[in-house]
Design an enzyme around this catalytic site. Structure first.
Site, short mmCIF file in Angstrom:
data_model
loop_
_atom_site.label_atom_id
_atom_site.label_comp_id
_atom_site.label_asym_id
_atom_site.label_seq_id
_atom_site.Cartn_x
_atom_site.Cartn_y
_atom_site.Cartn_z
N LYS A 52 50.83 -29.50 58.76
CA LYS A 52 51.83 -30.20 57.91
C LYS A 52 51.97 -29.49 56.57
O LYS A 52 53.07 -29.29 56.07
CB LYS A 52 51.43 -31.67 57.73
N GLN A 96 46.19 -39.32 56.83
CA GLN A 96 45.94 -38.87 58.20
C GLN A 96 45.02 -39.86 58.92
O GLN A 96 43.96 -40.22 58.41
CB GLN A 96 45.32 -37.46 58.18
N ASP A 119 55.63 -41.47 56.76
CA ASP A 119 55.18 -41.62 58.15
C ASP A 119 55.86 -42.82 58.81
O ASP A 119 55.78 -43.00 60.02
CB ASP A 119 53.65 -41.83 58.20
#
Ligand code: NAD
Length: 294
Positions: A52, A96, A119
């Site tokens: 990412k 994460q 997200d």
């Protein structure tokens, strides 16, 4: 058979995002900025976050990686999230997953400011997506929608079967495929671990989206001829012939299913790269204030 190439499509999206960043900067604006929090030393998580951060560099975004020890307390992590919430230089924030067992994923997710939740995991964004309001849509489902769109897959009136009901893939996917726009307008069946006669259902699918997390679970006898199959699964399997010592396979037995269907995503190179492209796209939307006006 049409191979739905997520790698190629994600590169196209990244170059479109790169062009938007260049335009923002020409007008004197600042680069979009994504922050990622990584707790502990899980190998797969480090790989995902690394990819990412690298993708941010590729499109001209700023990125900040905050690494915290496995032993960090929930309170300390919540403070870090709040600090990023308050930092006007940062447009998007991801934490994460998975987190260590002593930390509540719900509490941490709920702490992320919805305006920065690129997200699309917070209740605010899931709710907005469900209502069809402007929202950050979770990156994997959003990447799949974009693939269907860019490959002109017909969806209206089709039967879409989703295998798996996770909050990050299966459930949002079922909502998106049923909404009243393209891609969508499907009749959707969401299947899960308690579903009976699964293959009787999958055999009626015009579009089959597989997010079960079991290597090569879907076989040719489970699909209808001419269907479109989207394979979300990613599994590392030992392979001595590879330099890395492993290869990646999906939830679908690719060769035999590909021979029967009209279109299919490969693993690797299908849904995976699209997930990262979608995260970048959400971050661009955040920087431009296009979901929640600034
Ligand atoms: P998960 O493990 O959270 O959920 C699996 C789902 O499968 C559950 O909802 C369960 O009810 C269902 N299921 C289990 N057994 C079943 C059965 N026999 N019949 C029908 N349904 C059954 O999975 P997830 O997080 O959605 O991930 C699924 C897969 O996708 C994993 O391999 C994961 O690694 C991969 N993944 C890939 C990406 C990507 O970017 N490509 C992103 C997220 C997840």
């Amino acid at each position: 058979m049409l191979l739905i190439d997520g790698k190629k499509t994600s590169e196209e999206i990244k170059s479109e995002i790169g062009a938007s960043v260049a335009q923002i900067k020409e007008k004197g604006g600042k680069s979009p900025h994504l922050a990622a929090i990584l707790v502990g030393n899980d190998g797969a998580s480090q790989t995902y976050v690394g990819a990412k951060v690298k993708a941010c560099e590729q499109v001209g975004f700023e990125s900040t990686l905050v690494r915290l020890e496995e032993t960090v307390t929930e309170e300390e992590l919540l403070k870090v999230v709040e600090g990023i919430n308050q930092n006007d230089e940062i447009d998007g924030l991801i934490v994460q997953l998975p987190l260590p067992k002593h930390i509540s994923v719900e509490k941490v997710t709920n702490k992320i400011k919805p305006e920065k939740d690129v997200d699309g995991f917070t209740p605010a964004n899931v709710g907005r997506m469900t209502l069809g309001w402007p929202a950050y849509v979770a990156a994997t489902p959003y990447g799949i929608v974009e693939l269907l769109k860019r490959y002109n897959i017909d969806t209206a009136g089709k039967h879409c079967v989703v295998i798996g009901r996770s909050h990050i893939v299966g459930s949002p996917m079922s909502i998106l495929m049923a909404r009243n726009e393209y891609p969508g307008n499907c009749t959707v069946t969401l299947t899960h671990s308690r579903t009976q006669n699964l293959s009787e259902i999958t055999k009626t699918a015009d579009i089959l989206i597989v997010a079960i997390g079991k290597p090569e679970f879907v076989t040719a006898d489970m699909v209808k001829e001419g269907a479109t199959v989207i394979d979300v699964g990613i599994h590392r399997i030992a392979d001595a012939s590879k330099k890395s010592g492993f290869k990646l396979i999906g939830d679908v037995k690719f060769d035999e299913v590909a021979a029967k269907v009209a279109a299919i995503t490969p693993v690797p190179g299908g849904v995976g790269p699209m997930t990262i492209a979608s995260l970048l796209y959400n971050t661009l939307l955040a920087a431009e204030g296009k979901v929640y006006s600034k």
